[in-house]
Design an enzyme around this catalytic site. Structure first.
Site, PDB file in Angstrom:
ATOM      1  N   ASP A 120       0.926  -0.997  -0.278  1.00  0.00           N
ATOM      2  CA  ASP A 120       0.142   0.052   0.188  1.00  0.00           C
ATOM      3  C   ASP A 120       0.770   1.301  -0.421  1.00  0.00           C
ATOM      4  OD1 ASP A 120      -2.742   1.800   0.128  1.00  0.00           O
ATOM      5  OD2 ASP A 120      -2.422   1.502   2.515  1.00  0.00           O
ATOM      6  N   GLU A 125      -1.142  -1.372  -4.844  1.00  0.00           N
ATOM      7  CA  GLU A 125      -2.336  -0.290  -5.159  1.00  0.00           C
ATOM      8  C   GLU A 125      -2.551  -0.214  -6.598  1.00  0.00           C
ATOM      9  OE1 GLU A 125      -5.089   1.244  -1.756  1.00  0.00           O
ATOM     10  OE2 GLU A 125      -4.162   2.670  -2.386  1.00  0.00           O
ATOM     11  N   ASP A 153      -2.623   0.789   7.185  1.00  0.00           N
ATOM     12  CA  ASP A 153      -1.918   0.527   6.286  1.00  0.00           C
ATOM     13  C   ASP A 153      -1.323  -0.414   5.904  1.00  0.00           C
ATOM     14  OD1 ASP A 153      -1.521   3.717   5.202  1.00  0.00           O
ATOM     15  OD2 ASP A 153      -0.764   3.617   7.259  1.00  0.00           O
TER      16      ASP A 153
END
Length: 171
Positions: free
Chosen positions: A10, A71, A144
Site C-alpha cells: 500500500d 495499489e 496501511d
C-alpha cells in the site's frame, strides 16, 4: 497444489504498508509478515525515496515473493499526496520487476470488492475482513498494513488459481 507468496504494498511516502501472505487460493491463506515502512517528513525527498527503495529491496530479498501486488494510484484530491504516492508506487513496481517477480496493480475499489464484498467498504470493514480471512487474533493495525494484506488477499482471490478454487467450490 500450487502455492503462492504475495507481497502486498500500500504505497505511501510517509507510511507505506506491506504484508506478505502465503496462499493456495482465496480461502487457504496465512499471514507471514505485516508492517509499515515510515519515512520522516522532515527528510529530503531523495532520502525518503532511497529509504523506501532499500526497504522494498530488503522485503523482496527476505520473503522472495512470487507476486508483488501494489495499489494502483487511482485518484487523489491532494496533488502533492498523489505525487508522493505515485513515486512510492513506482519504486515498488520497479524493484519487484528487477527482482523477477510478477507485478500486478489493483484499484482501491477492486481490493474492497474482493475482500469485503463491496467496492465502497470503509477502512474498518476491510480491516475486519482481513482479520477474519487471515484468522488473526486482533484487528490488523495500522490501516496501511491491513490495506497491504488486503491487496495480497485480492491477488490470491483474483488470480487464476483463486478463480479455479471458487468455481470448484460452487460445483
Amino acid at each position: 497444489m500450487f502455492a503462492s507468496r504475495v507481497l502486498g504494498i500500500d504505497p505511501g511516502l510517509t507510511r507505506c504498508g506491506y504484508a506478505v501472505v502465503d496462499g493456495r487460493g482465496p480461502s487457504n491463506v496465512r499471514a507471514v509478515s505485516m508492517g509499515v515502512i515510515r519515512t520522516p517528513a522532515s527528510d529530503p525527498l531523495a532520502t525518503r525515496l532511497a529509504t523506501l527503495r532499500m526497504e522494498f529491496t530488503s522485503l523482496i530479498a527476505e520473503f522472495e515473493p512470487d507476486v508483488v501486488a501494489v495499489e494502483q494510484v487511482f485518484f487523489q484530491v491532494n496533488v502533492r499526496t498523489a505525487m508522493a504516492t505515485g513515486q512510492a508506487s513506482g519504486l515498488a513496481l520497479a524493484e519487484a520487476a528487477i527482482a523477477g517477480c510478477e507485478v500486478i496493480q489493483y484499484t482501491p475499489n477492486q481490493v474492497k470488492d474482493a475482500v469485503a464484498g463491496w467496492g465502497g467498504a470503509g477502512k474498518e470493514q476491510v480491516q475486519k475482513m482481513v482479520q477474519a480471512r487471515l484468522k488473526l487474533s486482533t484487528l490488523p493495525k495500522p490501516a496501511d498494513a491491513a490495506d497491504a494484506a488486503a491487496l495480497a488477499l485480492t491477488h490470491l482471490s483474483m488470480s487464476p488459481i483463486g478463480r479455479q478454487q471458487r468455481q470448484a467450490a460452487v460445483r
